[in-house]
Design a protein around this motif. Structure first.
Motif, PDB file in Angstrom:
ATOM      1  N   TYR A 137       0.812  -1.219   0.000  1.00 17.26           N
ATOM      2  CA  TYR A 137       0.000   0.000   0.000  1.00 17.26           C
ATOM      3  C   TYR A 137       0.843   1.265   0.000  1.00 17.26           C
ATOM      4  O   TYR A 137       0.377   2.341  -0.352  1.00 17.26           O
ATOM      5  CB  TYR A 137      -0.983  -0.008   1.182  1.00 17.26           C
ATOM      6  N   LYS A 138       2.127   1.123   0.414  1.00 13.69           N
ATOM      7  CA  LYS A 138       2.967   2.325   0.487  1.00 13.69           C
ATOM      8  C   LYS A 138       3.569   2.675  -0.871  1.00 13.69           C
ATOM      9  O   LYS A 138       4.148   3.735  -1.051  1.00 13.69           O
ATOM     10  CB  LYS A 138       4.113   2.083   1.484  1.00 13.69           C
TER      11      LYS A 138
ATOM     12  N   ARG B  92       3.462  -0.498  -7.806  1.00 13.71           N
ATOM     13  CA  ARG B  92       2.606  -1.668  -7.529  1.00 13.71           C
ATOM     14  C   ARG B  92       2.416  -2.501  -8.790  1.00 13.71           C
ATOM     15  O   ARG B  92       2.501  -3.725  -8.765  1.00 13.71           O
ATOM     16  CB  ARG B  92       1.229  -1.215  -7.025  1.00 13.71           C
TER      17      ARG B  92
ATOM     18  N   GLY C 219      -8.060  -2.908  -7.214  1.00  7.39           N
ATOM     19  CA  GLY C 219      -6.960  -2.999  -6.256  1.00  7.39           C
ATOM     20  C   GLY C 219      -6.688  -4.434  -5.896  1.00  7.39           C
ATOM     21  O   GLY C 219      -7.373  -5.343  -6.362  1.00  7.39           O
TER      22      GLY C 219
ATOM     23  N   THR D 157      -4.046  -8.047  -0.047  1.00  7.54           N
ATOM     24  CA  THR D 157      -2.855  -8.855   0.264  1.00  7.54           C
ATOM     25  C   THR D 157      -3.064  -9.572   1.605  1.00  7.54           C
ATOM     26  O   THR D 157      -4.087  -9.366   2.259  1.00  7.54           O
ATOM     27  CB  THR D 157      -1.622  -7.947   0.349  1.00  7.54           C
TER      28      THR D 157
ATOM     29  N   SER E 124     -11.734   2.084   1.865  1.00 11.20           N
ATOM     30  CA  SER E 124     -11.550   1.273   3.087  1.00 11.20           C
ATOM     31  C   SER E 124     -11.838  -0.208   2.913  1.00 11.20           C
ATOM     32  O   SER E 124     -11.396  -1.003   3.757  1.00 11.20           O
ATOM     33  CB  SER E 124     -12.415   1.731   4.269  1.00 11.20           C
TER      34      SER E 124
ATOM     35  N   ALA F 299      -8.502  -2.022   2.206  1.00  8.42           N
ATOM     36  CA  ALA F 299      -7.619  -1.882   3.376  1.00  8.42           C
ATOM     37  C   ALA F 299      -8.127  -2.748   4.527  1.00  8.42           C
ATOM     38  O   ALA F 299      -7.346  -3.423   5.212  1.00  8.42           O
ATOM     39  CB  ALA F 299      -7.558  -0.422   3.812  1.00  8.42           C
TER      40      ALA F 299
ATOM     41  N   CYS G 114      -7.354  -6.421   3.907  1.00  8.64           N
ATOM     42  CA  CYS G 114      -5.918  -6.696   4.104  1.00  8.64           C
ATOM     43  C   CYS G 114      -5.586  -6.775   5.593  1.00  8.64           C
ATOM     44  O   CYS G 114      -4.857  -7.673   6.032  1.00  8.64           O
ATOM     45  CB  CYS G 114      -5.054  -5.593   3.497  1.00  8.64           C
ATOM     46  N   ARG G 115      -6.137  -5.829   6.342  1.00 10.32           N
ATOM     47  CA  ARG G 115      -5.827  -5.781   7.779  1.00 10.32           C
ATOM     48  C   ARG G 115      -6.380  -7.012   8.494  1.00 10.32           C
ATOM     49  O   ARG G 115      -5.683  -7.670   9.258  1.00 10.32           O
ATOM     50  CB  ARG G 115      -6.391  -4.490   8.391  1.00 10.32           C
TER      51      ARG G 115
END
Ligand code: MEV
Length: 417
Positions: A8-9, A15, A60, A63, A82, A85, A88-89
């Protein structure tokens, strides 16, 4: 498998370079992605009617998904911030074990409706007596698919007592391999229906696949450890789950959060998300409308989450082929067929649900949402670089002021710094 930590960074082009390398994409495939998957109008015009353009959604990658010991990056197409994200989290919090998942054989149900039958009992008996013959006729229309493991497996009959008189419904069970199956099933039904009419003395009405694919379910589970997520989060998720179990207004939203993930994978991989949605909610309604996920605590006090739903998906066929990006998405996900895709989708749905419940039951979801909202406002106000966007968004979020005019002033200030 490439290490996707910190994905994500990276910038979009970094990417893309990473996924090109890890999935072995060709230059052409990478270009299709960097062109925003541009769907050529001539192609669009051959796909549907009255075409005037095409619409785009961000694509997207989720991961951190380890499923039955295999690592996956999962493509998701969704406009809501979100969602990726959160998936992934939540997936990261299951590591190193990850998810366990499995899926049934891809068997679809296809229905033939017979009406106007004089003697329903006699007609049903006739169908049973001629079972072999009926199955033989139906199977004759699947010949070219047999090499893919497809075929007519069986049929079941039921009588419906309706306001328009009794009807016989013949439900065919048809193995469709890695196809979604609707076309295959509908073709068989249309071809076998005349013999059903003859055997029952009835009139053929509907001949159509059922989107409640209860013979084609997938399921997944994961453990979220107390040491990683904390006892308060576990209690919060369990409270949220009870709320959904006992209140249909909450349950609809609970299941919507699951479908945030599932639909996004369906869209990314060129699948018919309307059939997925129809199947999911009908399945949730068997008996009475219920959450599609379940949660409980094990003897160690860790949280176990699980999910089960019907998923009729394709990894081959026209829908997948007509999208310039769906095939690439499937290549990135590296799935071995529709069963593995269904397992991946289940895991994403469970991850999104866990993420939503754990956030809602503790700090709420607005904090995270507002950060993303602030970024959107910053860009709308004219921020051009990621640095400018971050700096403006930071200030808007801190001040809790998302007014566009204010964002423009903050942008001027940032530019002078
Ligand atoms: C929003 O798209 C989804 C949620 O409302 C799901 C839920 O409430 O569980 C956050």
């Amino acid at each position: 498998m490439e290490d996707f930590s910190g994905f994500y960074k990276l910038s979009v082009s970094e990417r893309l370079a990473k996924v090109k390398k890890s999935a072995g994409l060709t230059d052409e495939e990478a270009k299709a992605l960097s062109d925003s998957g541009a769907l050529q109008l001539e192609r669009a015009d051959k796909t549907i009617e009255n075409v005037i353009g095409a619409i785009h959604l961000p694509l997207g990658l989720a991961t951190n998904f380890t499923i039955n010991g295999k690592h996956f990056v999962i493509p998701m197409a969704v406009e809501e911030p979100s969602v990726i994200a959160a998936a992934c989290r939540a997936a990261k919090q299951t590591l190193p074990e990850g998810f366990k998942a499995d899926a049934d054989e891809p068997i679809m149900i296809g229905q033939v409706q017979l009406t106007g039958i004089k003697d329903v009992a006699e007609a049903s008996k006739n169908l049973a007596l001629n079972r072999k013959e009926v199955l033989g006729i139906a199977a004759g229309h699947m010949k070219q698919h047999e090499k893919y493991g497809c075929g007519v497996r069986d049929f079941e009959t039921k009588v419906l007592d309706t306001e328009r008189g009794p009807m016989i419904i013949v439900d065919f069970l048809i193995a469709v391999g890695d196809a979604q199956g609707a076309n295959m099933v509908n073709t068989v039904l249309e071809n076998v229906a005349p013999s059903l009419a003859q055997l029952t003395g009835g009139r053929v009405r509907l001949r159509i696949v059922s989107n409640l694919a209860t013979k084609r379910k997938a399921r997944a589970s994961a453990v979220w450890k107390k040491d990683i997520i904390g006892e308060e989060t576990i209690a919060g998720v369990l409270d949220a789950y009870e709320f959904a179990k006992h209140d249909i207004y909450r349950c609809a939203t609970h299941n919507k959060g699951i479908m945030n993930g599932i639909d996004a994978v369906a869209l990314a991989t060129g699948n018919d998300w309307r059939s997925v949605e129809a199947g999911a909610h009908a399945y949730a309604s068997l008996g009475h409308y219920k959450p599609l996920t379940q949660y409980h605590k094990n003897e160690k006090g860790d949280l176990i989450g699980s999910i089960e739903l019907p998923l009729a998906l394709a990894t081959v066929g026209p829908a997948v082929n007509s999208s310039p990006t769906a095939k690439i998405a499937l290549k990135i996900m590296n799935v071995r067929g529709s069963k593995e895709l269904a397992m991946g989708m289940c895991c994403v749905g469970l991850a999104n649900n866990f993420a939503a419940l754990s956030a809602l039951a503790t700090e709420g979801i607005q904090k995270g949402h507002m950060k993303l909202h602030a970024r959107n406002i910053a860009m709308f106000a004219g921020a051009l670089t990621p640095e400018e966007t971050e700096a403006v968004a930071e200030e808007l979020a801190t001040e809790k002021n998302f007014d566009v005019e204010h964002a423009k002033q903050v942008l001027q200030k940032v530019r002078k710094m």
